[in-house]
Enzyme design. Structure first.
Site, PDB file in Angstrom:
ATOM      1  N   ASN A  96     -52.424 -69.709 -83.230  1.00  0.00           N
ATOM      2  CA  ASN A  96     -53.710 -70.403 -83.216  1.00  0.00           C
ATOM      3  C   ASN A  96     -53.582 -71.908 -82.985  1.00  0.00           C
ATOM      4  OD1 ASN A  96     -56.654 -70.807 -84.015  1.00  0.00           O
ATOM      5  ND2 ASN A  96     -55.624 -71.916 -85.658  1.00  0.00           N
ATOM      6  N   TYR A 165     -56.307 -78.262 -70.958  1.00  0.00           N
ATOM      7  CA  TYR A 165     -56.671 -77.256 -71.954  1.00  0.00           C
ATOM      8  C   TYR A 165     -57.016 -75.923 -71.294  1.00  0.00           C
ATOM      9  CZ  TYR A 165     -59.232 -74.950 -75.731  1.00  0.00           C
ATOM     10  OH  TYR A 165     -59.658 -74.049 -76.666  1.00  0.00           O
ATOM     11  N   THR A 167     -56.271 -74.818 -68.343  1.00  0.00           N
ATOM     12  CA  THR A 167     -55.087 -74.252 -67.696  1.00  0.00           C
ATOM     13  C   THR A 167     -54.160 -73.608 -68.726  1.00  0.00           C
ATOM     14  OG1 THR A 167     -55.196 -75.890 -65.919  1.00  0.00           O
ATOM     15  CG2 THR A 167     -53.083 -74.776 -66.252  1.00  0.00           C
ATOM     16  N   LYS A 169     -54.954 -72.304 -71.581  1.00  0.00           N
ATOM     17  CA  LYS A 169     -55.533 -71.079 -72.125  1.00  0.00           C
ATOM     18  C   LYS A 169     -55.480 -69.933 -71.109  1.00  0.00           C
ATOM     19  CE  LYS A 169     -56.344 -72.618 -76.200  1.00  0.00           C
ATOM     20  NZ  LYS A 169     -55.564 -72.103 -77.368  1.00  0.00           N
TER      21      LYS A 169
END
Length: 257
Positions: A96, A165, A167, A169
């Site tokens: 996470n 960000y 990219t 994910k």
């Protein structure tokens, strides 16, 4: 009862990175409520220790907070070794931990791009690699990666301008599928959750500025709250998902449609 078997997690050990605050803390809570013992880690150990104390008091389960820099291999190895020593096993891993950087492509510093990729992608790789070794020995494990709807579609810059960000994910989503394929033979399940916009520290600024517009564009007309991921996490962590691997579940109010 069949329901108890489907969602049985009693005495499982769950590792949650970025587990001291926000969505990580909420995911840790639902697992602790179902009888999991939990190990929380992040770079800010105080948050994890406070969250662990709360979980122990509230649910009577073992919980402990640790410091770990997920993008650094030595730190990950040390953390996983400590958890094994103190808990004896790791059954569930939730990757996470994440970071972002808002800037237009032409103005984004290289160091900002690298920081986001290092934490979000390399951190997920290193933690999965190290915990996976234990899961291989056990011949069982559940890995849940936290991706994002931002990695499923291209948002207009007025809504989200954070190409590093999004990219990262998208990379997490493919990593999930590839790892699921590689580790199925070890009875290790690898799935991902792709949240839409949630009220978190990372998104607070964006939601203050653009929250009304984001809600207008969402089919359900709302932003995710802290409980919205708990059902998905419980499903992927428990025997209820024992015929599911390599899947990306969008929890986004329909924004990815």
């Amino acid at each position: 009862m069949m329901l108890e078997k489907l969602f049985h997690l009693q005495n499982n050990v769950a590792v949650i990175t970025g587990g001291g605050t926000g969505l990580g803390k909420q995911m840790a809570e639902v697992l602790a409520a179902c009888g999991c013992r939990v190990a929380l880690c992040s770079r800010k150990v105080d948050n994890c220790q406070k969250a662990a104390e709360t979980l122990q008091t509230k649910y009577g389960t073992k919980a402990k907070g640790y410091q770990c820099f997920v993008q650094k291999e030595e730190s990950v190895q040390q953390f996983v070794s400590q958890v094994i020593d103190e808990f004896g096993q790791i059954d569930i891993l939730i990757n996470n931990s994440g970071t972002t950087w808002g800037a237009s492509v032409e103005e984004m510093p290289l160091e900002a791009w690298q920081k986001v990729i290092d934490v979000n992608v390399t951190g997920t790789f290193l933690m999965s690699k190290e915990v996976g070794k234990t899961m291989m020995k056990q011949k069982y494990g559940k890995i849940i990666n936290i991706g994002s709807v931002a990695g499923m579609k291209a948002e207009p810059p007025e809504i989200l301008n954070a190409i590093g960000y999004s990219t990262s994910k998208a990379a997490i989503h493919h990593f999930t599928k590839d790892l699921a394929r590689k580790w199925a033979k070890y009875n290790i399940y690898v799935n991902a959750i792709a949240p839409g916009f949630f009220h978190t520290k990372m998104t607070d600024y964006t939601l203050r500025q653009k929250g009304d517009e984001i809600k207008k564009r969402n089919p359900l007309g709302k932003i995710g709250d802290f409980t919205s991921l708990q059902g998905a996490v419980l499903f992927f962590a428990s025997p209820a998902s024992n015929f599911v691997t390599g899947q990306i579940l969008a929890v986004d109010g329909g924004s990815s449609l």
